[in-house]
Structures are given as structure tokens and as C-alpha cells.
Motif scaffolding. Structure first.
Motif, PDB file in Angstrom:
ATOM      1  N   ILE A 122     -13.672  30.539   4.454  1.00 36.56           N
ATOM      2  CA  ILE A 122     -13.658  31.988   4.722  1.00 36.56           C
ATOM      3  C   ILE A 122     -12.530  32.314   5.704  1.00 36.56           C
ATOM      4  O   ILE A 122     -11.771  33.270   5.498  1.00 36.56           O
ATOM      5  CB  ILE A 122     -15.037  32.448   5.241  1.00 36.56           C
ATOM      6  CG1 ILE A 122     -16.058  32.378   4.089  1.00 36.56           C
ATOM      7  CG2 ILE A 122     -14.948  33.869   5.831  1.00 36.56           C
ATOM      8  CD1 ILE A 122     -17.482  32.703   4.480  1.00 36.56           C
ATOM      9  N   ILE A 170     -12.146  31.608   0.047  1.00 35.24           N
ATOM     10  CA  ILE A 170     -13.249  32.255  -0.662  1.00 35.24           C
ATOM     11  C   ILE A 170     -13.459  33.622  -0.023  1.00 35.24           C
ATOM     12  O   ILE A 170     -13.155  33.818   1.158  1.00 35.24           O
ATOM     13  CB  ILE A 170     -14.559  31.423  -0.646  1.00 35.24           C
ATOM     14  CG1 ILE A 170     -15.081  31.254   0.777  1.00 35.24           C
ATOM     15  CG2 ILE A 170     -14.371  30.082  -1.329  1.00 35.24           C
ATOM     16  CD1 ILE A 170     -16.504  30.759   0.814  1.00 35.24           C
ATOM     17  N   ASP A 224     -23.295  38.352   6.306  1.00 35.88           N
ATOM     18  CA  ASP A 224     -23.996  37.176   5.793  1.00 35.88           C
ATOM     19  C   ASP A 224     -24.303  37.382   4.306  1.00 35.88           C
ATOM     20  O   ASP A 224     -24.722  38.467   3.896  1.00 35.88           O
ATOM     21  CB  ASP A 224     -25.295  36.956   6.589  1.00 35.88           C
ATOM     22  CG  ASP A 224     -25.863  35.572   6.390  1.00 35.88           C
ATOM     23  OD1 ASP A 224     -25.925  34.807   7.362  1.00 35.88           O
ATOM     24  OD2 ASP A 224     -26.250  35.243   5.237  1.00 35.88           O
ATOM     25  N   VAL A 225     -24.105  36.334   3.517  1.00 35.86           N
ATOM     26  CA  VAL A 225     -24.322  36.423   2.079  1.00 35.86           C
ATOM     27  C   VAL A 225     -25.816  36.540   1.743  1.00 35.86           C
ATOM     28  O   VAL A 225     -26.174  37.012   0.664  1.00 35.86           O
ATOM     29  CB  VAL A 225     -23.671  35.201   1.376  1.00 35.86           C
ATOM     30  CG1 VAL A 225     -24.507  33.941   1.552  1.00 35.86           C
ATOM     31  CG2 VAL A 225     -23.396  35.482  -0.083  1.00 35.86           C
ATOM     32  N   ASN A 226     -26.665  36.137   2.663  1.00 32.34           N
ATOM     33  CA  ASN A 226     -28.124  36.173   2.441  1.00 32.34           C
ATOM     34  C   ASN A 226     -28.770  36.890   3.624  1.00 32.34           C
ATOM     35  O   ASN A 226     -29.427  36.268   4.471  1.00 32.34           O
ATOM     36  CB  ASN A 226     -28.661  34.743   2.302  1.00 32.34           C
ATOM     37  CG  ASN A 226     -30.144  34.701   2.035  1.00 32.34           C
ATOM     38  OD1 ASN A 226     -30.723  35.659   1.523  1.00 32.34           O
ATOM     39  ND2 ASN A 226     -30.780  33.606   2.403  1.00 32.34           N
ATOM     40  N   HIS A 278     -26.550  42.239   8.816  1.00 30.68           N
ATOM     41  CA  HIS A 278     -26.572  40.832   9.240  1.00 30.68           C
ATOM     42  C   HIS A 278     -25.132  40.321   9.185  1.00 30.68           C
ATOM     43  O   HIS A 278     -24.572  40.075   8.118  1.00 30.68           O
ATOM     44  CB  HIS A 278     -27.477  40.007   8.329  1.00 30.68           C
ATOM     45  CG  HIS A 278     -27.665  38.579   8.770  1.00 30.68           C
ATOM     46  ND1 HIS A 278     -28.584  37.735   8.184  1.00 30.68           N
ATOM     47  CD2 HIS A 278     -27.048  37.838   9.739  1.00 30.68           C
ATOM     48  CE1 HIS A 278     -28.536  36.541   8.771  1.00 30.68           C
ATOM     49  NE2 HIS A 278     -27.593  36.578   9.707  1.00 30.68           N
ATOM     50  N   ASN A 326     -28.453  29.488  16.036  1.00 28.21           N
ATOM     51  CA  ASN A 326     -29.279  28.337  15.686  1.00 28.21           C
ATOM     52  C   ASN A 326     -28.482  27.077  16.006  1.00 28.21           C
ATOM     53  O   ASN A 326     -27.367  26.903  15.498  1.00 28.21           O
ATOM     54  CB  ASN A 326     -29.630  28.366  14.193  1.00 28.21           C
ATOM     55  CG  ASN A 326     -30.498  29.564  13.828  1.00 28.21           C
ATOM     56  OD1 ASN A 326     -31.368  29.957  14.602  1.00 28.21           O
ATOM     57  ND2 ASN A 326     -30.261  30.148  12.669  1.00 28.21           N
ATOM     58  N   GLN A 330     -30.261  25.552  11.817  1.00 28.85           N
ATOM     59  CA  GLN A 330     -28.828  25.622  11.517  1.00 28.85           C
ATOM     60  C   GLN A 330     -28.545  24.922  10.189  1.00 28.85           C
ATOM     61  O   GLN A 330     -28.995  23.796   9.957  1.00 28.85           O
ATOM     62  CB  GLN A 330     -28.004  24.967  12.638  1.00 28.85           C
ATOM     63  CG  GLN A 330     -26.498  25.140  12.424  1.00 28.85           C
ATOM     64  CD  GLN A 330     -25.657  24.623  13.591  1.00 28.85           C
ATOM     65  OE1 GLN A 330     -26.184  24.037  14.542  1.00 28.85           O
ATOM     66  NE2 GLN A 330     -24.364  24.844  13.511  1.00 28.85           N
ATOM     67  N   HIS A 384     -25.333  35.008  14.877  1.00 25.98           N
ATOM     68  CA  HIS A 384     -25.937  35.969  13.958  1.00 25.98           C
ATOM     69  C   HIS A 384     -26.133  37.279  14.716  1.00 25.98           C
ATOM     70  O   HIS A 384     -26.741  37.295  15.801  1.00 25.98           O
ATOM     71  CB  HIS A 384     -27.326  35.509  13.503  1.00 25.98           C
ATOM     72  CG  HIS A 384     -27.353  34.267  12.677  1.00 25.98           C
ATOM     73  ND1 HIS A 384     -27.412  34.295  11.295  1.00 25.98           N
ATOM     74  CD2 HIS A 384     -27.345  32.953  13.020  1.00 25.98           C
ATOM     75  CE1 HIS A 384     -27.463  33.047  10.829  1.00 25.98           C
ATOM     76  NE2 HIS A 384     -27.420  32.214  11.865  1.00 25.98           N
TER      77      HIS A 384
HETATM   78  P1  5GP Z   1     -27.484  29.038  10.046  1.00 22.69           P
HETATM   79  O1  5GP Z   1     -28.682  28.792   9.174  1.00 22.69           O
HETATM   80  O2  5GP Z   1     -26.558  27.841  10.021  1.00 22.69           O
HETATM   81  O3  5GP Z   1     -27.786  29.512  11.423  1.00 22.69           O
HETATM   82  O4  5GP Z   1     -26.707  30.237   9.367  1.00 22.69           O
HETATM   83  C1  5GP Z   1     -25.809  30.067   8.326  1.00 22.69           C
HETATM   84  C2  5GP Z   1     -25.689  31.392   7.644  1.00 22.69           C
HETATM   85  O5  5GP Z   1     -24.533  31.366   6.818  1.00 22.69           O
HETATM   86  C3  5GP Z   1     -26.874  31.737   6.749  1.00 22.69           C
HETATM   87  O6  5GP Z   1     -27.484  32.940   7.195  1.00 22.69           O
HETATM   88  C4  5GP Z   1     -26.256  31.859   5.359  1.00 22.69           C
HETATM   89  O7  5GP Z   1     -26.842  32.886   4.605  1.00 22.69           O
HETATM   90  C5  5GP Z   1     -24.797  32.127   5.679  1.00 22.69           C
HETATM   91  N1  5GP Z   1     -23.872  31.672   4.656  1.00 22.69           N
HETATM   92  C6  5GP Z   1     -23.864  30.439   4.076  1.00 22.69           C
HETATM   93  N2  5GP Z   1     -22.859  30.357   3.189  1.00 22.69           N
HETATM   94  C7  5GP Z   1     -22.216  31.552   3.222  1.00 22.69           C
HETATM   95  C8  5GP Z   1     -21.080  32.071   2.517  1.00 22.69           C
HETATM   96  O8  5GP Z   1     -20.462  31.416   1.695  1.00 22.69           O
HETATM   97  N3  5GP Z   1     -20.711  33.344   2.796  1.00 22.69           N
HETATM   98  C9  5GP Z   1     -21.374  34.106   3.736  1.00 22.69           C
HETATM   99  N4  5GP Z   1     -20.908  35.348   3.940  1.00 22.69           N
HETATM  100  N5  5GP Z   1     -22.446  33.643   4.416  1.00 22.69           N
HETATM  101  C10 5GP Z   1     -22.867  32.384   4.156  1.00 22.69           C
END
Ligand code: 5GP
Length: 113
Positions: free
Chosen positions: A9, A14, A30-32, A38, A86, A93, A101
Motif C-alpha cells: 500500500i 495495491i 480499513d478494508v474490513n 475505520h 493491537n 494483531q 486503528h
Molecule cells: P490488526 O488486526 O493487525 O490490528 O489490523 C490489521 C487491519 O488491517 C485489519 O483491520 C484488516 O482489516 C486490515 N487490512 C488487512 N489487509 C488490508 C488491505 O489489504 N487493505 C486495507 N485497506 N486494510 C487491510
């Protein structure tokens, strides 16, 4: 440390929905998302997790925090938002490139899960 998806990124290999970028950090949606807003705020240098940050990272960590506050304000959130880091698998994490976040737009309970 090895590259993560966040390196791609940073390098624009990507796509991401970027909301802020400067020489030392980048912030994107965040993608999710776990809240209506977020955002992830990450340093451009690779630090795997907060536990790996050193004294030399003091200014960078402060910069990330102040930028997180500024991004929240620019998105219309000044009074209520949550900031989470995290650290380690046991804390949830999943991407081992330090990230803050920024969650906003819904009520948050305490303690977190
Ligand atoms: P963690 O769980 O490590 O604290 O947070 C990682 C975060 O990265 C998660 O909320 C997940 O949704 C986000 N994430 C993972 N892969 C990608 C991606 O390819 N693009 C974006 N925008 N977010 C991502």
C-alpha cells in the motif's frame, strides 16, 4: 522484518482508499471496517509492532498520534472516537507493520473485547 501487505500500500502496488499521506506516514480506510469510519494510520518505515519501537522512534510515534487526531477532526470526529493499537497475535494483531486503528461513528463499550 519482512514486507507485509501494508508495504504494498505504501508503495502503491495495491490500491487503498488513502485519506492522508506525508513523508513519514500514510492513512487509509480499513478494508474490513469495524465501525462506520475505520482508518489505519501507519508509519512508512517498517516497525513490526509497538513492542519493537525504540527510543529513536519517539518523534515518529508522536507524529502518528497527532496525525490520527487531525484525521479524526477532518472527518468530523472531535468528541468521540477510539484509537487502538493491537500488539502481538494474542492482542489481535494480524498485520505485522505497526498501525493505529482510528474507529468512529458508533458507540464504543468498555472494556473492549
Ligand atoms: P490488526 O488486526 O493487525 O490490528 O489490523 C490489521 C487491519 O488491517 C485489519 O483491520 C484488516 O482489516 C486490515 N487490512 C488487512 N489487509 C488490508 C488491505 O489489504 N487493505 C486495507 N485497506 N486494510 C487491510
Amino acid at each position: 522484518m519482512s514486507d507485509t501487505i501494508f508495504t504494498k500500500i505504501i508503495n502503491k502496488e495495491i490500491p487503498a482508499d488513502i485519506v492522508f499521506e506525508d513523508d513519514s506516514c500514510i492513512a487509509f480506510h480499513d478494508v474490513n471496517p469495524q465501525a462506520p469510519t475505520h482508518i489505519l494510520v501507519i508509519p512508512k518505515i517498517q516497525i513490526a509492532r509497538l513492542a519493537e519501537a525504540g527510543e529513536e522512534d519517539q518523534a515518529l510515534l508522536g507524529h502518528l498520534m497527532l496525525k490520527t487526531r487531525e484525521i479524526a477532526k477532518n472527518l468530523g470526529f472531535e468528541d468521540a472516537y477510539r484509537v487502538v493499537i493491537n500488539n502481538g497475535e494474542g492482542a489481535g494483531q494480524t498485520v505485522f507493520h505497526l498501525h493505529i486503528h482510528l474507529l468512529a461513528g458508533r458507540p464504543f463499550s468498555w472494556p473492549p473485547g
